[in-house]
Scaffold this motif. Structure first.
Motif, short mmCIF file in Angstrom:
data_model
loop_
_atom_site.label_atom_id
_atom_site.label_comp_id
_atom_site.label_asym_id
_atom_site.label_seq_id
_atom_site.Cartn_x
_atom_site.Cartn_y
_atom_site.Cartn_z
N LEU A 136 -9.68 -2.90 8.08
CA LEU A 136 -10.47 -3.48 6.93
C LEU A 136 -9.54 -3.83 5.77
O LEU A 136 -9.82 -5.20 5.29
CB LEU A 136 -11.75 -2.70 6.48
N LEU A 137 -8.97 -2.93 5.14
CA LEU A 137 -8.27 -3.37 4.17
C LEU A 137 -6.87 -3.89 4.12
O LEU A 137 -6.35 -4.61 3.44
CB LEU A 137 -8.11 -2.25 3.05
N SER A 166 -9.13 -9.42 7.16
CA SER A 166 -9.80 -9.75 5.92
C SER A 166 -11.16 -10.00 6.45
O SER A 166 -11.72 -11.14 6.74
CB SER A 166 -9.27 -10.84 5.12
N LEU A 167 -11.78 -9.07 6.18
CA LEU A 167 -13.59 -9.12 6.74
C LEU A 167 -14.13 -9.86 5.83
O LEU A 167 -14.56 -9.19 4.64
CB LEU A 167 -13.96 -7.78 7.03
N GLU A 168 -14.62 -11.00 5.82
CA GLU A 168 -15.09 -12.04 4.57
C GLU A 168 -16.59 -12.05 4.77
O GLU A 168 -17.05 -12.37 3.94
CB GLU A 168 -14.36 -13.32 4.94
N ASN A 193 -4.27 -4.41 -5.46
CA ASN A 193 -3.54 -5.14 -4.42
C ASN A 193 -4.44 -6.26 -3.74
O ASN A 193 -4.28 -7.32 -3.38
CB ASN A 193 -2.83 -4.55 -3.41
N LEU A 194 -5.57 -5.52 -3.38
CA LEU A 194 -6.45 -6.36 -2.58
C LEU A 194 -7.01 -7.44 -3.31
O LEU A 194 -7.24 -8.54 -3.09
CB LEU A 194 -7.77 -5.44 -2.22
N LEU A 196 -15.02 6.72 3.78
CA LEU A 196 -14.70 5.74 4.89
C LEU A 196 -14.05 6.25 6.08
O LEU A 196 -14.62 6.28 6.93
CB LEU A 196 -14.23 4.60 4.47
N ASP A 197 -13.08 7.07 5.56
CA ASP A 197 -12.27 7.89 6.56
C ASP A 197 -12.94 9.10 6.84
O ASP A 197 -12.73 9.73 8.28
CB ASP A 197 -10.59 8.03 6.10
N GLN A 227 -7.84 -12.35 -1.00
CA GLN A 227 -8.46 -12.13 0.00
C GLN A 227 -9.38 -11.03 -0.30
O GLN A 227 -9.16 -9.73 0.19
CB GLN A 227 -7.89 -11.96 1.43
N ARG A 229 -2.65 -11.86 7.36
CA ARG A 229 -3.93 -11.32 7.72
C ARG A 229 -5.00 -12.44 8.01
O ARG A 229 -5.02 -13.46 7.51
CB ARG A 229 -4.60 -10.44 6.48
N LEU A 255 -7.39 3.89 11.56
CA LEU A 255 -8.44 4.12 10.94
C LEU A 255 -9.26 2.80 10.49
O LEU A 255 -8.78 1.89 10.14
CB LEU A 255 -8.18 4.80 9.60
N ALA A 256 -10.46 2.64 10.52
CA ALA A 256 -11.14 1.61 10.29
C ALA A 256 -10.94 1.07 8.70
O ALA A 256 -10.62 -0.10 8.58
CB ALA A 256 -12.60 1.90 10.23
N SER A 257 -10.90 2.09 7.78
CA SER A 257 -10.33 1.51 6.50
C SER A 257 -8.85 0.81 6.53
O SER A 257 -8.76 -0.13 5.68
CB SER A 257 -10.14 2.78 5.66
N ASP A 258 -7.78 1.27 7.24
CA ASP A 258 -6.75 0.58 7.57
C ASP A 258 -6.89 -0.92 8.00
O ASP A 258 -6.46 -2.10 7.53
CB ASP A 258 -5.66 1.23 8.32
N HIS A 277 0.59 -1.34 0.12
CA HIS A 277 -0.07 -0.09 -0.22
C HIS A 277 0.87 1.34 0.26
O HIS A 277 0.44 2.47 0.04
CB HIS A 277 -0.94 -0.05 1.38
N LYS A 312 -4.59 0.32 -4.43
CA LYS A 312 -4.95 -0.16 -2.97
C LYS A 312 -5.96 -1.52 -3.68
O LYS A 312 -5.98 -2.58 -3.12
CB LYS A 312 -5.72 0.72 -2.25
N GLY A 366 -12.39 -9.86 0.98
CA GLY A 366 -12.70 -9.16 2.02
C GLY A 366 -14.28 -8.92 1.98
O GLY A 366 -14.96 -9.70 1.33
N ILE A 367 -14.62 -7.80 2.00
CA ILE A 367 -15.99 -7.22 2.21
C ILE A 367 -16.58 -7.12 0.48
O ILE A 367 -17.65 -7.09 0.26
CB ILE A 367 -16.24 -5.93 2.69
#
Lengths: 355, 633
Positions: A81-82, A86-88, B180-181, B219-220, B186, A51, A76-79, A14, B177, B188-189
């Motif tokens: 989460l991402l 890994s919020l599946e 890479n995700l 989100l931030d 993974q 993760r 931060l929540a974004s950090d 990142h 970002k 995730g959401i």
């Protein structure tokens, strides 16, 4: 990479520099209540830990825990989460819905059996065979138990999952129960609060993920680092309590001067949480700072511990050193010598008749 | 061929919702639609016998997303019952908190609960960051005029700090970002969604990248919008209130005061952040995406909004004496208090009915029915006014499957934990779209003298109509229109925060620092019996709380909430609520991937935890007997 990437690798991807990474590690070490000597351990953990998949389920609740979580500032929540977890699966944030989402949950439960964290917001009702809370056409209770089976650990978000909260207040029409009544064979960390402070939520996740284990807990299952003090112990209005300077009525002179809210029904003396030291929104405020007494939202059964505006008759002890476990168990009903003494001072100061 | 498709759980909402639809696969039309709230908590049973002054804290927990609004309706309800008039500052502060709620709740809904129905992170990866930056600048040029509708009453004109960074670097950072995700395996959401649905190909990749970048960016940022709640109410979600005003005492002479100059500066900063987020991100993105969808003919999902919408009105400019006796409606700035029928036929042909205090207390105007809900009344074919409301749970199981494992619900019998509220026995849609239709009709037909808020609503609608080159009655009663009205109302809410902060400053400057009226704080000052109505316009629609107080305790309490109106099951006449009607008005391209259905339902911003209902003294024994033996501590 199949989920085996470390935090440091993820952060590097990142665009985070080594210097920023070290700074971040220092900040979160402090956030988790650890001394600076732990910084190298945190760095090491972040360099080696992958993760962790998280499944976040919702029972009877109002979603205030999720809302609180996304307000976290450090981290931060974004950090979180991402980059960190890994919020599946999460009813509130997952893009997918219905069968596709349920199947994904099943896949994750199989693929990461014994490795994922189960986060529970809300609680299961037992009344009417659990049919007061239905997810995917089945009782939430059933899905909860199934998801708990393969979990490494369980996080009970908020007062609903931890204690039962508002739907379990008398007469508890749905027979809602805290999750430890139905998940009995897994470690559970309770993060009570209605909602919990965002940084308490993300801080607990950070600790759990970084060190691969739950943070040290008190006898009620709460992380000691966040629930070790009563709000009263670290309250910025505490000097006024000690001096017997009390708000006697909302919006009176004492209220404008920020005096102690104890007589307005403040539960700070019996409530364990970080509102006094962490505060909300990175130290911006907390209920007492805004002029309302603490309603004790992180305490077990707080809805039924008497009216919010009636003065707490008993304060367990004045000392900050008193043991949280002991006091928690006898929160109401212990001696109140200190409070009575202060009441007398107040009487002299205000010249009013004590009730 | 028609098949029944189930969507359960519906994600990116609050609470638990199940949808069942039947789709004619050749015509792609939805031939039957069923929506069910699948949880019940019984909060109104829980507040029975409690002190009316603390009930706001219980009812606030009906919802932690549109947090604060039930507390507001509740304190208004109790104050109405006890004839308490709050001080000016308390009124302004409550309105700043309401404006804040609109700004925050609508923005989070769009980006985090709705955007992924329109845009995809997988498409965003394909974009060229240079072209994206150029497009962002072009979009700002095209739609930027909407910013001029915001009036800076404070006159501070704060420097825009979060202006969209329309640079290739900004978009490349977010694209990396996302890339890479996806590469990490993974998701995730973002995992498991129907990303292969053809609708995601409708927009160019650059639009996807703008929207997904802002999803992450906002989100931030969203947490900063809600700071006024933290300053005035101590925290968020669930800030604190008191009956009689607000708890946040004001002093310009004391740093210990809950509200002093430094605290007001924090609020002012947040109020400008609200304006920026609404004006420069949300509205611009919404208009860019919405226009493309509308141009491609996606004007489905209007459903019940074409026929009937309802609102109560909000933002009292000054303190009022009473809701039930009529003063509230004399003071409000947002005149969405009304019912509008047949808006889809054109604003000149729409029928407008005002809705004021008398309608709220008339036993025949607003009623709830349980014919198709898992509750029972002494007479199941009668509706009950909230003051007489009863909640007696009565679960009956599905049409197919077992009692605890459903296959299909029974829309001919009982099938939801939500009741069916009706206006004069008729269903109505509530929410931002409803409010916009009501205000627009009331102003255009000359029924009201418009306030600045009403004028702003009309100007917004006319500007968007010009941009889309379509009249309001065509674009508004649709899924896109419902989504657009919410974005416009985010700007309105942010502007309300600004307006009422100015009023708060002026009043403090004039020497008034009072925030609470404590004359009737003690229950000994109350009459032995009292009845109240507390209304508000929640982000999701018309919200009403009704109470009966007896001997200082709550005797009966009832909340009729926005999602009960919109998500209601059929009534005794078979009339459907807004969710069901909108689904039946939606074309579904691929029956097994009903993305359009999610899009229509998400446009309501469903809030299912609100499906909690009432209590009646006669039923007390029945309820407590039923649960008595199984009560866990």
């Amino acid at each position: 990479m199949d989920g085996k990437e470390t935090f440091w690798e993820a952060l590097k991807r990142h665009g985070v520099s080594r210097r920023e990474f070290m700074k971040f590690s220092a900040i979160i070490t402090g956030l988790m209540g650890l001394p600076p000597a732990f910084i190298p351990k945190v760095v090491e953990a972040m360099e080696t830990k992958p993760r962790v998949p998280v499944i976040w389920v919702h029972g009877l609740e109002c979603t205030c825990c999720s809302e609180s979580f996304i307000r976290s500032a450090t981290p931060l929540a974004s950090d979180v989460l991402l980059t960190m977890i890994s919020l599946e699966y999460d009813d509130t944030l997952s893009a997918a819905a219905g069968e596709a989402l349920e199947k994904h949950k099943e896949d994750i439960m199989k693929k990461y059996h014994g490795e994922y964290i189960l986060a529970v917001e809300g609680n299961p009702p037992l009344g009417d065979d659990g049919m007061y809370c239905v997810v995917g056409g089945k009782p939430f209770l059933e899905g909860l138990k199934k998801a708990a089976e393969g979990a490494k650990a369980v996080i009970a978000w908020g007062s609903c999952a931890s204690w039962g909260c508002v739907q379990a207040a008398k007469p508890n029409p749905t027979t809602a129960v805290p999750i430890h009544k139905v998940i009995t064979d897994k470690p559970i960390v309770k993060i009570p609060g209605c909602p919990p402070i965002p940084e308490v939520m993300t801080g607990t996740i950070m600790y759990t993920v970084l060190f691969g284990k739950l943070p040290p807990l008190d006898s009620q299952g709460r992380p000691k680092m966040f629930y070790g003090n009563r709000i009263h112990d670290t309250c910025y209005r505490r000097p006024f309590f000690n001096e017997g300077m009390f708000v006697e009525q909302f919006d009176d002179e004492g209220a404008k001067k920020g005096w102690c809210l104890y007589k307005m029904g403040c539960r700070g003396p019996t409530t364990y949480n970080s509102c006094g030291n962490l505060r909300w929104y990175n130290g911006l405020s907390y209920p007492i700072q805004s002029g309302h007494g603490c309603i004790g939202c992180s305490a077990d059964g707080f809805w039924d511990n008497g009216n919010f505006y009636s003065r707490e008759q008993n304060i367990p002890s004045i000392g900050t050193e008193s043991n949280a476990n002991k006091v928690g168990a006898v929160a109401v009903g212990a001696a109140a010598a200190g409070a009575i003494a202060h009441g007398v001072i107040s009487k002299i100061r205000s010249g009013k008749k004590e009730d | 061929m028609s098949s029944r498709v189930v969507i359960d759980p519906v994600s990116r909402i609050e609470g638990h919702l199940r949808l069942e639809i039947e789709v004619d696969e050749s015509s792609h039309k939805v031939t039957n639609a069923v929506s069910a709230g699948t949880m019940w908590r019984g909060i109104e049973l829980i507040v029975k016998n409690r002190d009316p002054r603390e009930v706001w804290a219980f009812t606030q927990r009906i919802c932690g997303v549109c947090t604060t609004i039930h507390a507001l309706a509740s304190v208004r309800n109790i104050e109405d019952a006890l004839d308490i008039e709050i001080p000016k500052n308390a009124n302004y502060i409550r309105n700043i908190m309401l404006g804040t709620l609109y700004a925050h709740d609508h923005l989070v809904h769009f980006y985090h609960l709705h955007a992924l129905d329109w845009v995809s992170p997988l498409e965003a990866i394909k974009a060229d960051p240079v072209a994206t930056a150029a497009l962002q600048n072009q979009i700002l040029q095209t739609y930027g005029g909407i910013i001029s509708l915001y009036t800076d009453f404070l006159g501070g004109n704060a420097y825009p700090r979060k202006f969209p960074k329309a640079t290739p670097g900004y978009f490349k950072t977010f694209q990396d970002k996302i890339k890479n995700l996806v590469q990490s395996g993974q998701l995730g959401i973002f995992a498991a969604n129907w990303w292969d649905h053809p609708d995601y190909k409708m927009l160019p990749p650059e639009v996807h990248l703008i929207a997904v970048s802002h999803y992450l960016n906002m989100l931030d940022v969203q947490r900063e919008l809600v700071i006024p709640h933290v300053v005035f109410g101590g925290k968020n979600p669930h800030p604190h209130y008191i009956v009689g005003g607000m708890n946040c005492s004001i002093s310009m002479n004391d740093m210990n005061a809950p509200i002093n100059m430094e605290r007001l500066a924090v609020v002012e900063d947040a109020v400008y952040t609200q304006a920026e987020a609404a004006n420069l991100f949300y509205l611009i993105d919404l208009l860019a995406i919405g226009q493309i969808y509308v141009q491609k003919g996606w004007t489905y999902g209007g459903g019940l909004s074409k026929e009937r919408v309802l609102g109560y009105g909000d933002y009292p400019d000054e303190p009022y004496k009473s809701i039930k006796n009529g003063d509230y409606h004399q003071k409000i700035l947002y005149h969405s208090n009304g019912v509008v029928e047949n808006f889809a036929q054109g604003v000149d042909k729409a029928k407008y009915y005002p809705l004021t205090n008398k309608d709220l207390t008339d036993p025949d105007v607003i009623q709830e029915w349980v014919t198709h809900s898992w509750y029972q009344y002494p007479n199941n074919n009668e509706g009950l006014h909230p003051w007489n409301g009863i909640t007696d749970p009565y679960y009956t199981g599905p049409k197919e499957g077992t009692k605890t494992h459903w296959k299909y619900l029974n829309e001919n019998g009982k099938y939801s934990w939500i009741k069916s509220p009706r206006w004069k026995n008729l269903p109505a849609e509530v929410g931002p779209l409803a409010r916009y239709m009501i205000v627009y009709t009331a102003v255009k037909q000359g029924h009201i003298k418009p306030s600045w808020m009403d004028e702003m609503v009309v100007n917004q609608i006319e500007l968007v109509s010009k941009l889309l080159n379509l009249p309001p009655h065509v674009w508004m009663p649709t899924t896109v229109g419902r989504t657009a009205a919410r974005a416009l109302e985010c700007q309105l809410g942010a502007n309300a925060s600004n307006y009422f902060l100015k009023k708060l400053y002026d009043n403090i400057k004039a020497g008034d620092t009072s925030v609470a009226n404590m004359e009737k704080w003690e229950p000994s000052t109350w009459p032995s019996q009292a009845k109240g109505v507390g209304i508000s316009e929640a982000p999701r629609g018309a919200l009403g709380h009704w109470c009966i107080i007896k001997d200082g305790k709550i005797e009966n309490y009832q909340a009729v909430v926005p999602t009960t109106w919109n998500g209601s099951p059929r009534d005794e006449k078979g009339q459907q609520g807004a969710f069901e009607r909108s689904m039946q008005d939606t074309i579904v391209l691929i029956a097994k991937e009903p993305l359009e259905i999610l899009r229509s339902i998400h446009s309501f911003d469903p809030c299912l935890a609100c499906s909690t209902h009432v209590y009646n003294t006669q039923k007390e024994e029945v309820v407590s007997f039923k649960i008595g033996g199984a009560c866990y501590e």
